[in-house]
Design an enzyme around this catalytic site. Structure first.
Site, mmCIF file in Angstrom:
data_model
loop_
_atom_site.group_PDB
_atom_site.id
_atom_site.type_symbol
_atom_site.label_atom_id
_atom_site.label_comp_id
_atom_site.label_asym_id
_atom_site.label_seq_id
_atom_site.Cartn_x
_atom_site.Cartn_y
_atom_site.Cartn_z
ATOM 1 N N GLU A 67 -4.726 17.694 -10.901
ATOM 2 C CA GLU A 67 -5.249 18.150 -12.192
ATOM 3 C C GLU A 67 -6.746 18.449 -12.173
ATOM 4 O OE1 GLU A 67 -3.106 16.510 -15.551
ATOM 5 O OE2 GLU A 67 -4.875 16.808 -16.798
ATOM 6 N N GLU A 113 9.462 19.521 -24.822
ATOM 7 C CA GLU A 113 8.800 19.749 -23.522
ATOM 8 C C GLU A 113 9.402 20.974 -22.829
ATOM 9 O OE1 GLU A 113 6.155 18.143 -22.541
ATOM 10 O OE2 GLU A 113 6.208 16.182 -23.516
ATOM 11 N N LYS A 140 7.100 23.474 -13.347
ATOM 12 C CA LYS A 140 6.251 22.308 -13.085
ATOM 13 C C LYS A 140 5.910 22.224 -11.598
ATOM 14 C CE LYS A 140 4.895 17.730 -14.043
ATOM 15 N NZ LYS A 140 4.960 16.520 -14.811
ATOM 16 N N LYS A 160 2.883 11.895 -11.018
ATOM 17 C CA LYS A 160 2.038 11.011 -11.827
ATOM 18 C C LYS A 160 2.829 9.732 -12.093
ATOM 19 C CE LYS A 160 -1.009 14.105 -14.421
ATOM 20 N NZ LYS A 160 -1.368 14.622 -15.756
ATOM 21 N N HIS A 174 7.615 10.790 -28.444
ATOM 22 C CA HIS A 174 6.606 11.657 -27.822
ATOM 23 C C HIS A 174 6.851 13.153 -28.096
ATOM 24 C CE1 HIS A 174 3.656 12.921 -24.901
ATOM 25 N NE2 HIS A 174 4.580 13.602 -24.245
ATOM 26 N N ARG A 221 0.817 -1.233 0.000
ATOM 27 C CA ARG A 221 0.000 0.000 0.000
ATOM 28 C C ARG A 221 0.843 1.273 0.000
ATOM 29 N NH1 ARG A 221 -3.257 -3.095 3.493
ATOM 30 N NH2 ARG A 221 -5.032 -3.916 2.342
ATOM 31 N N ASN A 266 -0.440 20.174 -20.711
ATOM 32 C CA ASN A 266 -0.765 19.362 -21.897
ATOM 33 C C ASN A 266 -0.766 20.174 -23.185
ATOM 34 O OD1 ASN A 266 -1.121 16.982 -20.386
ATOM 35 N ND2 ASN A 266 -3.129 17.726 -19.741
ATOM 36 N N HIS A 285 -0.901 13.547 -28.931
ATOM 37 C CA HIS A 285 -1.263 12.174 -28.529
ATOM 38 C C HIS A 285 -2.043 11.475 -29.629
ATOM 39 C CE1 HIS A 285 -0.918 12.802 -23.895
ATOM 40 N NE2 HIS A 285 0.144 12.213 -24.389
ATOM 41 N N ARG A 343 -3.278 22.348 -13.764
ATOM 42 C CA ARG A 343 -2.233 21.406 -14.191
ATOM 43 C C ARG A 343 -2.391 21.002 -15.659
ATOM 44 N NH1 ARG A 343 0.544 16.409 -10.823
ATOM 45 N NH2 ARG A 343 1.834 15.665 -12.545
ATOM 46 N N HIS A 397 -0.284 18.573 -26.549
ATOM 47 C CA HIS A 397 -0.415 17.130 -26.339
ATOM 48 C C HIS A 397 -1.718 16.568 -26.902
ATOM 49 C CE1 HIS A 397 3.019 17.805 -23.812
ATOM 50 N NE2 HIS A 397 3.070 16.563 -23.379
#
Ligand code: NAD
Ligand code: GLY
Length: 361
Positions: free
Chosen positions: A239, A186, A229, A144, A267, A122, A247, A254, A243, A250
């Site tokens: 988010e 980025e 960041k 993340k 990417h 956990r 993106n 994506h 946040r 993106h």
């Protein structure tokens, strides 16, 4: 040289340590952060070849008992099978609730090892040691973690913050050039969405940015990306809103990765193309001026990143856009900019304009 960026998240706050030739300080920094006992270093084969030994020796020097597991490199490693295999490795290595995991590698290893740490017993502490530019400026910061499912990327995960991040800029010397360049997409993103003077700094140092000759500049650039960041994440860790500005580029990016099949574009290359799309859309839907849009296009070109995707037609891209995580009611949401350094989230673009903008790329 050591440059520290704090991430302020109450009792989950931590430091990002950035510098050249600092991997040997890993053990000392872990001990200072209060980590003790056993740890499992998770890495991939490309990174292990150059850096695993230094990392293990450094942990050993301060009495931290480290075992290691080396996985195949590549996005396929970020999967459920590896998570279960790693739980077994954690048990084999004798980890308990006071032990910790070290993620030594790019974003694939960081996301996977972070998810294992978030869920084993956990949750046990973990440390990010990013070795690709993308992981230094983005994936290792902000908590993340996660893995891919056969149905799509990053569909399972957890928000789980590391105890510390150590980014040794010297490790970039062995990173393939294409990966380094992709990471620069980025880097540029932070200037576009949040920091106009930083964007200007990148423009002014465009040639040096493409070499690894200037440690001071690199530390400043990686440090500023981490500061931005960290600032965004400390205001909106999960988010709920802000946040999502991270993106920028993106949404279309994506979708393109999805249509092209992962691998055709790395990417950051897809993000570069998606950023041109978002910048041009920003002229019409967010009041960006043409000269500022031109600056955005120019910087990606100067960094020798792709700015269009010939051969990928709109109808396929549109299908991929409708399965994007940020799509609501079939309408994709875009991050747009009103000027360099000022962004907004949740923008919709009418169907016919999305198509025209894509076809004009
Ligand atoms: P990666 O981890 O696959 O690394 C790219 C390649 O470079 C790999 O082959 C790796 O072995 C190699 N490599 C890494 N560092 C090296 C070094 N110093 N020397 C030699 N080779 C090296 O990919 P990435 O671009 O670092 O990360 C992409 C992943 O990050 C994706 O899975 C993406 O979903 C994830 N990501 C996560 C977040 C987040 O917030 N968690 C943000 C952005 C991206
Ligand atoms: N890479 C986007 C985020 O961390 O939110």
């Amino acid at each position: 040289m050591l440059y520290d960026v704090p991430v302020h998240l109450g009792d989950r706050s931590y430091n990002i340590h950035i510098g050249a030739e600092i991997l040997g300080q890993l053990g000392g920094l872990c001990a200072t952060a209060g980590l003790k006992g056993k740890c499992l270093v998770i890495t991939d084969e490309n990174v292990a070849e150059h850096y695993l030994q230094t990392a293990l020796e450094s942990l050993d020097q301060v009495g931290l008992k480290a075992s290691a597991v080396t996985l195949p490199a590549g996005e396929q490693t970020k999967c459920g099978d590896q998570v279960f295999a790693l739980y077994s490795k954690c048990i084999e290595a004798g980890l308990d609730r006071h032990s910790f995991v070290v993620a030594l590698g790019g974003g694939v290893i960081g996301d996977l090892a972070g998810y294992v740490a978030a869920t084993f017993l956990r949750g046990i502490p973990f440390v990010q040691v990013p070795t690709s530019l993308l992981s230094m400026v983005d994936s290792s910061v902000g908590g993340k973690t996660g893995i891919n499912l056969p149905e799509g990327k990053n569909l399972v995960g957890a928000f789980y913050q590391p105890q510390l991040v150590l980014a040794d800029l010297k490790t970039l010397e062995t990173l393939p050039e294409r990966e380094y360049r992709a990471g620069l997409a980025e880097v540029v993103k932070y200037g576009i969405i949040y920091d106009a003077p930083f964007f200007q700094l990148l423009e002014d140092n465009i040639d040096e940015l493409q070499t690894l000759d200037n440690d001071e500049l690199l530390a400043k650039v990686v440090g500023r990306c981490c500061e931005v960041k960290a600032d965004v994440v400390s205001k909106d860790e999960r988010e709920g809103g802000l946040r999502a500005i991270l993106n920028f580029g993106h949404t279309a990016g994506h979708a393109l990765e999805n249509v092209a099949g992962y691998g055709e574009y790395v990417h950051g290359e897809a993000v570069s193309i998606g950023s041109i799309f978002a910048a041009r859309a920003s002229i019409e839907f967010s009041g960006l001026s043409q000269p500022e849009c031109d600056r955005i296009e120019q910087i990606f070109q100067d960094l020798k990143l792709p700015v269009n995707a010939p051969g990928y037609n709109w109808s396929n891209l549109r299908v991929a856009l409708s399965v994007d995580k940020k799509t609501v009611g079939g309408m994709p949401k875009f991050v747009l900019v009103s000027e360099i350094g000022k962004s907004s989230i949740g923008n919709e673009i009418p169907e016919e304009r999305m198509e025209t903008l894509w076809n004009e790329l």
